[in-house]
Motif scaffolding. Structure first.
Motif, PDB file in Angstrom:
ATOM      1  N   LEU A 126     -11.189 -98.641 -53.161  1.00  0.00           N
ATOM      2  CA  LEU A 126     -10.434 -98.606 -51.914  1.00  0.00           C
ATOM      3  C   LEU A 126     -11.348 -98.631 -50.695  1.00  0.00           C
ATOM      4  N   VAL A 127     -12.458 -97.899 -50.769  1.00  0.00           N
ATOM      5  CA  VAL A 127     -13.403 -97.888 -49.655  1.00  0.00           C
ATOM      6  C   VAL A 127     -14.018 -99.270 -49.489  1.00  0.00           C
ATOM      7  N   ALA A 128     -14.388 -99.916 -50.583  1.00  0.00           N
ATOM      8  CA  ALA A 128     -14.963-101.260 -50.510  1.00  0.00           C
ATOM      9  C   ALA A 128     -13.949-102.247 -49.943  1.00  0.00           C
ATOM     10  N   LEU A 129     -12.705-102.119 -50.356  1.00  0.00           N
ATOM     11  CA  LEU A 129     -11.657-103.003 -49.853  1.00  0.00           C
ATOM     12  C   LEU A 129     -11.412-102.764 -48.367  1.00  0.00           C
ATOM     13  N   ALA A 130     -11.428-101.511 -47.945  1.00  0.00           N
ATOM     14  CA  ALA A 130     -11.208-101.185 -46.533  1.00  0.00           C
ATOM     15  C   ALA A 130     -12.357-101.706 -45.671  1.00  0.00           C
ATOM     16  N   ASN A 131     -13.562-101.701 -46.213  1.00  0.00           N
ATOM     17  CA  ASN A 131     -14.706-102.204 -45.451  1.00  0.00           C
ATOM     18  C   ASN A 131     -14.705-103.720 -45.360  1.00  0.00           C
ATOM     19  N   GLU A 132     -14.107-104.400 -46.319  1.00  0.00           N
ATOM     20  CA  GLU A 132     -14.087-105.865 -46.322  1.00  0.00           C
ATOM     21  C   GLU A 132     -13.054-106.435 -45.361  1.00  0.00           C
ATOM     22  N   THR A 133     -11.868-105.830 -45.290  1.00  0.00           N
ATOM     23  CA  THR A 133     -10.792-106.389 -44.480  1.00  0.00           C
ATOM     24  C   THR A 133     -10.882-105.856 -43.063  1.00  0.00           C
TER      25      THR A 133
END
Length: 109
Positions: A55-62
């Motif tokens: 979730l953290v990686a996804l939040a940083n990407e978008t």
């Protein structure tokens, strides 16, 4: 055909010459249960950590879109139809006060 008795830490099963009773060790049983609970807890914690990392990686990407930004009304956005018809839900019951509103210019598809 075995019957476990968890309260007595015993198991009974039929044998070739009669009933077989297997007695367990209560202390060993308790140790195994505690070790199993500890293992299950660590597996759950590891999985939750993996999900949080995703979730953290996804939040940083978008990129984050501000809440005040509005999308322009185009073909893809939903627009209310001005041509609607009010239809009673239960035609057989004259006292029914429930209606549904449908569009009058729907495609035959």
């Amino acid at each position: 055909m075995a019957v476990p008795h968890y309260a007595y830490v015993k198991m009974k099963l039929p044998g070739p010459k009669g009933l077989i009773t297997i007695a367990g060790d209560y202390c060993k049983s308790l140790e195994c249960a505690q070790a199993g609970a500890k293992l299950a807890e660590s597996l759950v914690i590891d999985e939750e950590r993996r999900q949080l990392d995703r979730l953290v990686a996804l939040a940083n990407e978008t990129p984050v879109v501000p809440a005040s930004a509005k999308e322009p009304a185009g073909e893809a956005s939903f627009q209310l139809s001005k041509e609607t018809k009010k239809v009673k839900l239960n035609l057989e019951d004259p006292s029914c006060s429930k209606y549904v509103i449908i569009g009058t210019r729907l495609d035959s598809k």
